[in-house]
Write a protein that holds these residues in place. Structure first.
Motif, PDB file in Angstrom:
ATOM      1  N   SER A  82       2.447   1.719  -3.459  1.00  0.00           N
ATOM      2  CA  SER A  82       1.566   2.084  -4.572  1.00  0.00           C
ATOM      3  C   SER A  82       0.903   3.446  -4.400  1.00  0.00           C
ATOM      4  O   SER A  82       0.337   3.980  -5.350  1.00  0.00           O
ATOM      5  CB  SER A  82       0.496   1.017  -4.778  1.00  0.00           C
ATOM      6  OG  SER A  82      -0.398   0.994  -3.697  1.00  0.00           O
ATOM      7  N   ALA A  98      -6.245   2.063  -8.354  1.00  0.00           N
ATOM      8  CA  ALA A  98      -5.553   1.112  -7.472  1.00  0.00           C
ATOM      9  C   ALA A  98      -6.550   0.299  -6.641  1.00  0.00           C
ATOM     10  O   ALA A  98      -6.197  -0.747  -6.095  1.00  0.00           O
ATOM     11  CB  ALA A  98      -4.585   1.847  -6.546  1.00  0.00           C
ATOM     12  N   SER A 148       0.830  -1.205   0.000  1.00  0.00           N
ATOM     13  CA  SER A 148       0.000   0.000   0.000  1.00  0.00           C
ATOM     14  C   SER A 148       0.867   1.258   0.000  1.00  0.00           C
ATOM     15  O   SER A 148       0.607   2.199  -0.755  1.00  0.00           O
ATOM     16  CB  SER A 148      -0.932  -0.015   1.213  1.00  0.00           C
ATOM     17  OG  SER A 148      -1.797   1.082   1.158  1.00  0.00           O
ATOM     18  N   ASN A 201      -8.629  -4.376  -8.195  1.00  0.00           N
ATOM     19  CA  ASN A 201      -7.517  -5.297  -8.397  1.00  0.00           C
ATOM     20  C   ASN A 201      -8.008  -6.740  -8.315  1.00  0.00           C
ATOM     21  O   ASN A 201      -9.208  -6.994  -8.282  1.00  0.00           O
ATOM     22  CB  ASN A 201      -6.409  -5.018  -7.361  1.00  0.00           C
ATOM     23  CG  ASN A 201      -6.928  -5.053  -5.941  1.00  0.00           C
ATOM     24  OD1 ASN A 201      -7.651  -5.963  -5.549  1.00  0.00           O
ATOM     25  ND2 ASN A 201      -6.552  -4.050  -5.146  1.00  0.00           N
ATOM     26  N   SER A 241      -4.113   7.774  -3.166  1.00  0.00           N
ATOM     27  CA  SER A 241      -3.767   6.811  -4.207  1.00  0.00           C
ATOM     28  C   SER A 241      -4.634   7.037  -5.438  1.00  0.00           C
ATOM     29  O   SER A 241      -5.740   7.586  -5.327  1.00  0.00           O
ATOM     30  CB  SER A 241      -3.987   5.381  -3.707  1.00  0.00           C
ATOM     31  OG  SER A 241      -3.136   5.086  -2.643  1.00  0.00           O
TER      32      SER A 241
END
Length: 187
Positions: free
Chosen positions: A53, A81, A50, A84, A77
């Motif tokens: 990213s 993201a 985390s 996923n 973020s």
């Protein structure tokens, strides 16, 4: 208690290792829907990826003397993201901007809850998140069975948006600077 709140850098995240692993164990102990999903969740599989990213990270630890007794990790973020292999956390088209804010991890050791420490950490995180003009949607993900956390966040102005993974996680959402829960609700 002799409490001290300290913002740490990404290079210092190892300070959160033990508490992050305790958080995963705590969440598993509360879960009544697929608790075995927590078996593969730990500092290496949750926090490190985390942090790597995210565009921006904010980590605060709280110490009682020199013992770390809690932490909060928030980030900004890209919204993509949050779609996923594990799950799609929200309808990406419902977010107008490219980035979202997330209060990602929050944990206090037993014996340190109910003293206002969580509110201090929460307020520090929200103040930090509010500085980003490219973010207007904030998310918090609460594992099933953690009703204390769910109630805490709703008292702080977040609303339940939806569940994912058949109820394994409850998604809470808030628009930037949203004051009224009725005008802040989302589908």
């Amino acid at each position: 208690m002799n409490l001290k709140y300290e913002v740490i850098t990404e290079d210092q995240i190892n300070l959160c290792r033990d508490l992050c692993n305790e958080l995963m164990d705590f969440q598993k102990s509360k879960a009544h829907i697929t608790p075995e999903l927590f078996d593969s969740m730990n500092f290496e599989t949750r926090m490190i990826p985390s942090v790597k990213s995210a565009i921006h990270n904010y980590i605060v630890i709280v110490k009682d003397d020199e013992e770390i007794v809690g932490y909060v990790y928030s980030n900004v973020s890209p919204k993509k993201a949050y779609s996923n292999n594990f799950a799609t956390f929200f309808d990406l088209s419902s977010v107008g901007k490219d980035n979202v804010g997330c209060l990602s991890q929050f944990y206090l050791k037993d014996g340190y809850r109910k003293y206002g420490i969580g509110s201090v950490l929460f307020n520090m995180s929200m103040e930090w998140l509010n500085q980003f003009t490219d973010v207007e949607d904030y998310f918090i993900y609460v594992s099933n069975g953690n009703t204390d956390a769910l109630e805490f966040y709703t008292r702080k102005g977040f609303t339940v948006s939806h569940d994912i993974l058949d109820g394994f996680i409850t998604v809470l959402r808030k628009k930037q600077n949203c004051k009224s829960s009725t005008s802040c609700q989302h589908n």
